[in-house]
Design a protein around this motif. Structure first.
Motif, short mmCIF file in Angstrom:
data_model
loop_
_atom_site.label_atom_id
_atom_site.label_comp_id
_atom_site.label_asym_id
_atom_site.label_seq_id
_atom_site.Cartn_x
_atom_site.Cartn_y
_atom_site.Cartn_z
N SER A 47 -2.07 -12.01 -16.09
CA SER A 47 -1.79 -13.34 -16.62
C SER A 47 -0.32 -13.69 -16.41
CB SER A 47 -2.12 -13.38 -18.11
OG SER A 47 -1.15 -12.65 -18.84
N ALA A 48 0.00 -14.93 -16.64
CA ALA A 48 1.40 -15.36 -16.59
C ALA A 48 2.21 -14.69 -17.69
CB ALA A 48 1.47 -16.88 -16.72
N GLU A 49 1.54 -14.19 -18.74
CA GLU A 49 2.21 -13.51 -19.86
C GLU A 49 2.21 -11.99 -19.67
OE1 GLU A 49 -0.57 -15.55 -20.46
OE2 GLU A 49 0.68 -17.33 -20.67
N ASN A 50 1.92 -11.53 -18.45
CA ASN A 50 1.92 -10.10 -18.12
C ASN A 50 0.86 -9.29 -18.87
OD1 ASN A 50 3.94 -10.22 -16.14
ND2 ASN A 50 5.50 -10.26 -17.73
N ASN A 81 -18.22 -12.17 -22.02
CA ASN A 81 -17.65 -13.49 -22.32
C ASN A 81 -16.24 -13.44 -22.90
OD1 ASN A 81 -19.83 -14.84 -21.26
ND2 ASN A 81 -20.88 -14.99 -23.22
N ARG A 82 -15.53 -12.33 -22.67
CA ARG A 82 -14.11 -12.31 -23.06
C ARG A 82 -13.31 -13.22 -22.13
NH1 ARG A 82 -11.37 -8.02 -25.87
NH2 ARG A 82 -9.76 -8.50 -24.35
N LEU A 83 -13.72 -13.31 -20.88
CA LEU A 83 -13.12 -14.19 -19.88
C LEU A 83 -11.68 -13.80 -19.51
CD1 LEU A 83 -14.49 -17.65 -21.09
CD2 LEU A 83 -15.56 -16.01 -19.55
N ASP A 84 -11.30 -12.55 -19.76
CA ASP A 84 -9.94 -12.10 -19.45
C ASP A 84 -9.58 -12.36 -17.98
OD1 ASP A 84 -9.60 -11.10 -22.08
OD2 ASP A 84 -10.55 -9.22 -21.51
N THR A 85 -10.45 -11.93 -17.08
CA THR A 85 -10.18 -12.10 -15.65
C THR A 85 -10.06 -13.57 -15.28
OG1 THR A 85 -11.30 -10.03 -15.12
CG2 THR A 85 -11.06 -11.62 -13.33
N LEU A 86 -11.01 -14.37 -15.75
CA LEU A 86 -11.00 -15.79 -15.39
C LEU A 86 -9.77 -16.50 -15.96
CD1 LEU A 86 -14.80 -16.58 -15.80
CD2 LEU A 86 -13.56 -15.73 -13.79
N GLY A 91 -4.20 -18.61 -15.05
CA GLY A 91 -2.79 -18.50 -15.40
C GLY A 91 -1.88 -18.11 -14.24
N SER A 92 -2.33 -17.20 -13.38
CA SER A 92 -1.43 -16.72 -12.32
C SER A 92 -1.94 -17.00 -10.92
CB SER A 92 -1.21 -15.21 -12.47
OG SER A 92 -2.37 -14.50 -12.05
N GLY A 112 -4.51 -11.22 -2.98
CA GLY A 112 -4.27 -12.60 -2.61
C GLY A 112 -4.37 -13.57 -3.76
N ARG A 113 -4.54 -14.81 -3.38
CA ARG A 113 -4.61 -15.91 -4.34
C ARG A 113 -6.07 -16.15 -4.68
NH1 ARG A 113 -0.41 -17.56 -6.31
NH2 ARG A 113 -1.30 -19.55 -6.86
N ALA A 114 -6.30 -16.63 -5.90
CA ALA A 114 -7.66 -16.90 -6.35
C ALA A 114 -7.70 -18.22 -7.10
CB ALA A 114 -8.13 -15.77 -7.26
#
Length: 133
Positions: A47-50, A81-86, A91-92, A112-114
């Protein structure tokens, strides 16, 4: 304590030329074949928050689609459904993938980019999956 790149590099011999040359900026025919045969991958994101996450993804070989040498389409199977990856992707926009094939001593790493898509035409490409996107 090893606390710098210089100390770390000093503790190891230089990387072999072959190791350095294996990094390519697109998916060549060998990579695309590996992806088509792989029933399993680990998707890592941050994430953008590391905050970091590594999430398993699997299906029948070929569950990940490659419409061209620079694009991979990965379905989103039902999960916890935690959705951490998504959320990390939103975010990043950065991911790392590790493709595996049982019984094969090689792996394929893709970085890469997603981005997330809800495009109906893209989703239709996954309509035969046991797990819907």
């Amino acid at each position: 304590m090893i606390d710098s790149r210089e100390k770390l590099r000093g503790a190891y011999p230089p990387a072999r030329e072959r190791s350095l040359k294996k990094e390519i900026r697109h998916l060549d025919r060998h990579c695309l074949r590996f992806v088509s045969l792989s029933p399993f991958l680990v998707l890592s994101s941050g994430s953008a928050e590391n905050r970091y996450d590594a999430s398993p993804r699997g299906g029948e070989p070929g569950f990940v689609k490659a419409p061209d040498s620079g694009t991979l389409l990965i379905p989103d199977p039902p999960g916890n459904n935690r959705l951490d990856t998504l959320e990390n992707i939103i975010g990043s926009g950065r991911i790392g993938l590790l493709f595996l094939i049982p019984g094969v001593d090689e792996t394929l790493r893709v970085n890469g980019r997603a981005r997330l898509s809800d495009d109906p035409e893209t989703l239709r490409g996954f309509s035969n999956e046991k797990r819907t996107p």
